[in-house]
Design a protein around this motif. Structure first.
Motif, PDB file in Angstrom:
ATOM      1  N   ALA A  24      32.496  42.897  46.429  1.00 42.87           N
ATOM      2  CA  ALA A  24      33.538  42.068  45.799  1.00 42.87           C
ATOM      3  C   ALA A  24      34.230  42.836  44.691  1.00 42.87           C
ATOM      4  N   GLU A  25      35.534  42.702  44.635  1.00 48.05           N
ATOM      5  CA  GLU A  25      36.293  43.434  43.606  1.00 48.05           C
ATOM      6  C   GLU A  25      37.497  42.627  43.119  1.00 48.05           C
ATOM      7  N   ALA A  26      37.713  42.705  41.812  1.00 46.65           N
ATOM      8  CA  ALA A  26      38.981  42.257  41.226  1.00 46.65           C
ATOM      9  C   ALA A  26      39.538  43.464  40.472  1.00 46.65           C
ATOM     10  N   LEU A  27      39.844  44.502  41.249  1.00 52.79           N
ATOM     11  CA  LEU A  27      40.285  45.772  40.639  1.00 52.79           C
ATOM     12  C   LEU A  27      41.615  45.628  39.911  1.00 52.79           C
ATOM     13  N   SER A  28      42.398  44.609  40.271  1.00 52.19           N
ATOM     14  CA  SER A  28      43.690  44.407  39.598  1.00 52.19           C
ATOM     15  C   SER A  28      43.501  44.228  38.094  1.00 52.19           C
ATOM     16  N   LYS A  29      42.294  43.788  37.696  1.00 53.30           N
ATOM     17  CA  LYS A  29      42.027  43.519  36.271  1.00 53.30           C
ATOM     18  C   LYS A  29      41.813  44.811  35.484  1.00 53.30           C
ATOM     19  N   ILE A  30      41.494  45.904  36.205  1.00 52.49           N
ATOM     20  CA  ILE A  30      41.290  47.179  35.497  1.00 52.49           C
ATOM     21  C   ILE A  30      42.298  48.223  35.984  1.00 52.49           C
ATOM     22  N   MET A  31      43.427  47.719  36.477  1.00 55.11           N
ATOM     23  CA  MET A  31      44.480  48.588  37.022  1.00 55.11           C
ATOM     24  C   MET A  31      45.535  48.852  35.962  1.00 55.11           C
ATOM     25  N   ASN A  32      45.982  50.096  35.877  1.00 57.89           N
ATOM     26  CA  ASN A  32      47.112  50.412  34.997  1.00 57.89           C
ATOM     27  C   ASN A  32      48.388  50.204  35.818  1.00 57.89           C
ATOM     28  N   TRP A  33      49.076  49.132  35.569  1.00 58.57           N
ATOM     29  CA  TRP A  33      50.252  48.769  36.383  1.00 58.57           C
ATOM     30  C   TRP A  33      51.453  49.636  36.060  1.00 58.57           C
ATOM     31  N   LYS A  34      51.230  50.673  35.197  1.00 63.37           N
ATOM     32  CA  LYS A  34      52.301  51.650  34.956  1.00 63.37           C
ATOM     33  C   LYS A  34      51.972  52.977  35.638  1.00 63.37           C
ATOM     34  N   ASP A  35      50.825  53.061  36.291  1.00 59.79           N
ATOM     35  CA  ASP A  35      50.395  54.324  36.902  1.00 59.79           C
ATOM     36  C   ASP A  35      50.596  54.264  38.422  1.00 59.79           C
ATOM     37  N   ARG A  36      51.643  54.921  38.912  1.00 63.09           N
ATOM     38  CA  ARG A  36      51.961  54.831  40.343  1.00 63.09           C
ATOM     39  C   ARG A  36      50.925  55.530  41.221  1.00 63.09           C
ATOM     40  N   ILE A  71      49.748  51.295  53.545  1.00 62.92           N
ATOM     41  CA  ILE A  71      49.636  49.962  52.918  1.00 62.92           C
ATOM     42  C   ILE A  71      51.023  49.310  52.774  1.00 62.92           C
ATOM     43  N   LYS A  72      51.077  47.984  53.086  1.00 61.96           N
ATOM     44  CA  LYS A  72      52.336  47.239  52.913  1.00 61.96           C
ATOM     45  C   LYS A  72      52.200  46.153  51.844  1.00 61.96           C
ATOM     46  N   THR A  73      51.058  45.470  51.851  1.00 63.86           N
ATOM     47  CA  THR A  73      50.815  44.416  50.851  1.00 63.86           C
ATOM     48  C   THR A  73      49.370  44.493  50.381  1.00 63.86           C
ATOM     49  N   ARG A  74      49.092  43.815  49.277  1.00 69.49           N
ATOM     50  CA  ARG A  74      47.719  43.672  48.795  1.00 69.49           C
ATOM     51  C   ARG A  74      47.619  42.309  48.115  1.00 69.49           C
ATOM     52  N   HIS A  75      46.403  41.752  48.061  1.00 70.87           N
ATOM     53  CA  HIS A  75      46.212  40.434  47.434  1.00 70.87           C
ATOM     54  C   HIS A  75      45.687  40.628  46.010  1.00 70.87           C
ATOM     55  N   ILE A  76      46.161  39.775  45.112  1.00 68.76           N
ATOM     56  CA  ILE A  76      45.831  39.930  43.695  1.00 68.76           C
ATOM     57  C   ILE A  76      45.216  38.638  43.152  1.00 68.76           C
ATOM     58  N   ALA A  77      44.079  38.783  42.471  1.00 74.30           N
ATOM     59  CA  ALA A  77      43.375  37.610  41.920  1.00 74.30           C
ATOM     60  C   ALA A  77      44.234  36.915  40.869  1.00 74.30           C
ATOM     61  N   ALA A  78      44.086  35.590  40.795  1.00 81.08           N
ATOM     62  CA  ALA A  78      44.788  34.802  39.775  1.00 81.08           C
ATOM     63  C   ALA A  78      44.208  35.143  38.395  1.00 81.08           C
ATOM     64  N   PRO A  79      44.964  34.876  37.320  1.00 77.11           N
ATOM     65  CA  PRO A  79      44.470  35.219  35.983  1.00 77.11           C
ATOM     66  C   PRO A  79      43.085  34.646  35.690  1.00 77.11           C
ATOM     67  N   GLU A  80      42.808  33.452  36.215  1.00 74.30           N
ATOM     68  CA  GLU A  80      41.510  32.823  35.894  1.00 74.30           C
ATOM     69  C   GLU A  80      40.409  33.242  36.882  1.00 74.30           C
ATOM     70  N   GLN A  81      40.738  34.026  37.919  1.00 76.82           N
ATOM     71  CA  GLN A  81      39.729  34.426  38.916  1.00 76.82           C
ATOM     72  C   GLN A  81      39.075  35.754  38.552  1.00 76.82           C
ATOM     73  N   ALA A  82      37.744  35.740  38.471  1.00 78.58           N
ATOM     74  CA  ALA A  82      36.991  36.985  38.249  1.00 78.58           C
ATOM     75  C   ALA A  82      36.295  37.376  39.558  1.00 78.58           C
ATOM     76  N   THR A  83      35.675  38.545  39.550  1.00 80.01           N
ATOM     77  CA  THR A  83      35.006  39.039  40.761  1.00 80.01           C
ATOM     78  C   THR A  83      33.980  38.043  41.295  1.00 80.01           C
ATOM     79  N   SER A  84      33.208  37.404  40.400  1.00 80.97           N
ATOM     80  CA  SER A  84      32.166  36.469  40.876  1.00 80.97           C
ATOM     81  C   SER A  84      32.785  35.272  41.590  1.00 80.97           C
ATOM     82  N   ASP A  85      34.008  34.900  41.210  1.00 76.39           N
ATOM     83  CA  ASP A  85      34.669  33.760  41.886  1.00 76.39           C
ATOM     84  C   ASP A  85      35.020  34.132  43.330  1.00 76.39           C
ATOM     85  N   LEU A  86      35.535  35.336  43.514  1.00 73.89           N
ATOM     86  CA  LEU A  86      35.866  35.796  44.870  1.00 73.89           C
ATOM     87  C   LEU A  86      34.570  35.930  45.681  1.00 73.89           C
ATOM     88  N   ALA A  87      33.550  36.510  45.038  1.00 71.28           N
ATOM     89  CA  ALA A  87      32.257  36.739  45.701  1.00 71.28           C
ATOM     90  C   ALA A  87      31.624  35.423  46.129  1.00 71.28           C
TER      91      ALA A  87
END
Ligand code: UT7
Length: 332
Positions: free
Chosen positions: A143-155, A43-59
C-alpha cells in the motif's frame, strides 16, 4: 514446527483512490508533455489519494476486499504484513493501524520495508510461516500514498508515481500448488539512488530540511532504470529455476509496473510474448509496493488466470532491492 504445508494465495483485493491525475494535468504543473511521459514511461494517468486519505485507509479497503475474496474472517488472521515506503507515520506500523481498522484482534502485525519489492518480500515471508505450520492465515498488503511525499515541482519523479493498495490472504493450499520458488536480493550500494533523505534519524526533520525539499522522494531515474533492466530478468530466472519451471511454461508474468520499457526488456529477456504479460501502468503509474498485487487482482478479475497456471511475480525498488516468486495458481 516440523510440519510442511503448501502455501498460496486464498484471496486477493485491491483499491485505488478516486481522483485521477492525467499527463495533461501534469503539463500545467511542471515542464513536461503528455508525449514525453507516454514515450519514456507508458503512463497516461495515475490515481491520487484524497487529502484525508492515508496509506492505512487505502490498505484497509484492499484488505477487506481480499478477506471477502478468500472467505476468511478478520478475527481468523494470525498476522498482517504491510509493505510500504509511505507509512502513515514512522511508528506505530501501518500494519497495526490496519489491524485495528479491520478488527483482526488475534493478528500480530508489522511493516516491511523493501520499496517496490515489498509485496513479493512479504509473500516470501508469509509463505514460510504457512509452510512451517506456524500460522494458518496471513494478510499481506502492498500500500502506498506516495503522492504525500512527492515533490510536485520535480518532473523527474512526480510524473511516475500513483497511489493505491493491493492485498492477499496467504494460507494452506493443495499440495503441488501455491508458491514454488523465490528469489530475493538487495544491493545497498544503490540506496542513495532512490530515497527520502530527511525525517529519519540521519537527517531529522527541521525547518531547513523542509525548505530544501528533503522530505520528498529523490531519485536518479537513469541509475534505477539500469539496475531494473539488469535484475528483473535475473531475479525471474532464479525464481523459475528454484521452482523447477522453465520460462516457456510461464502462463502469466506480473512485473512491477514502473516503466513499459523496463517491462518490455524483462519480457524479451525471458522470451515471453506480451500477451502473457500484465501491464496496467498506463492507468495507475508506479504504485510501488502496491503495483504487483493491483496488477494481479485486475488480471484475476479479467479472467486471465485459472487454476494450475504458472504465475511469475517480479519486482525491484528502493534499497535497492529485487524480489521474484513463482506460483502455481491454486484459486478456482
Ligand atoms: O519503482 C522503482 C522506482 N523508479 C523507477 O522505476 C525509475 C526507473 N527509471 C525510469 O523509469 C526512467 O529513468 C525515467 C522515466 C525516470 C526517465 O527516463 P530516461 O529515459 O531515463 O530519461 P533521463 O532521466 O535520461 O532524461 C532524459 C531527458 C533529460 O533532458 P536532457 O538532460 O537530455 O536535456 C531530462 O531532463 O529528459 C528530461 N526529462 C524530462 N522531460 C520532460 C526528465 N523528466 C522529464 C519529464 N518531462 N517529466
Amino acid at each position: 514446527m516440523s510440519k510442511i504445508y503448501a502455501a498460496g494465495i486464498l484471496g486477493i483485493g485491491c483499491y485505488v483512490p478516486e481522483k485521477i491525475l492525467t499527463n495533461h494535468d501534469l503539463e500545467k504543473m511542471v515542464d513536461t508533455s503528455n508525449e514525453w511521459i507516454i514515450e519514456r514511461t507508458g503512463i497516461k494517468t495515475r490515481h491520487i489519494a484524497a487529502p484525508e486519505q492515508a496509506t492505512s485507509d487505502l490498505a484497509t479497503i484492499a484488505a477487506q476486499r481480499a478477506l471477502q475474496s478468500a472467505n476468511v474472517k478478520a478475527e481468523d488472521l494470525d498476522l498482517i504484513i504491510v509493505a510500504t515506503a509511505s507509512p502513515d507515520m514512522a511508528f506505530p506500523s501501518t500494519a497495526c493501524l490496519v489491524q485495528e481498522n479491520i478488527k483482526a484482534t488475534k493478528a500480530a502485525a508489522f511493516d516491511l520495508s523493501a520499496g517496490c519489492s515489498g509485496f513479493v518480500y512479504s509473500l516470501t515471508v508469509a509463505s514460510q510461516m504457512i509452510v512451517s505450520g506456524l500460522y494458518k492465515n496471513i494478510l499481506i498488503i502492498g500500500a502506498e500514498a506516495l503522492s504525500k511525499i512527492m515533490n510536485w515541482k520535480d518532473r523527474n519523479t512526480c510524473i511516475l508515481f500513483g497511489d493505491g493498495a493491493g492485498a492477499a490472504v496467504i494460507g494452506r493450499v493443495e499440495d503441488g500448488y501455491g508458491t514454488l520458488g523465490f528469489n530475493l536480493g538487495a544491493d545497498g550500494s544503490g540506496g542513495h539512488t532512490l530515497c527520502q533523505p530527511a525525517g529519519g534519524s540521519r537527517i531529522p526533520a527541521s525547518l531547513e530540511t523542509v525548505e530544501k525539499d528533503m522530505h520528498y522522494i529523490h531519485m536518479s531515474g537513469n541509475e534505477v532504470f539500469k539496475f531494473a533492466i539488469k535484475v528483473m530478468g535475473e531475479a525471474a530466472n532464479a525464481a523459475l529455476q528454484a521452482a523447477n519451471i522453465s520460462a516457456n511454461e510461464v502462463d502469466l508474468f506480473v512485473p512491477h509496473q514502473a516503466n513499459i520499457r523496463i517491462i518490455n526488456s524483462a519480457a524479451k529477456r525471458l522470451g515471453l510474448s506480451m500477451d502473457k504479460v500484465v501491464v496496467n501502468l498506463e492507468k495507475y503509474g508506479n504504485t510501488s509496493a502496491a503495483s504487483i498485487p493491483i496488477a494481479l487482482c485486475e488480471a484475476l478479475e479479467q479472467g486471465r488466470i485459472k487454476k494450475g497456471d504458472n504465475v511469475a511475480l517480479v519486482g525491484f525498488g528502493a534499497g535497492l532491492t529485487w524480489a521474484a516468486c513463482v506460483l502455481k495458481w491454486s484459486m478456482e
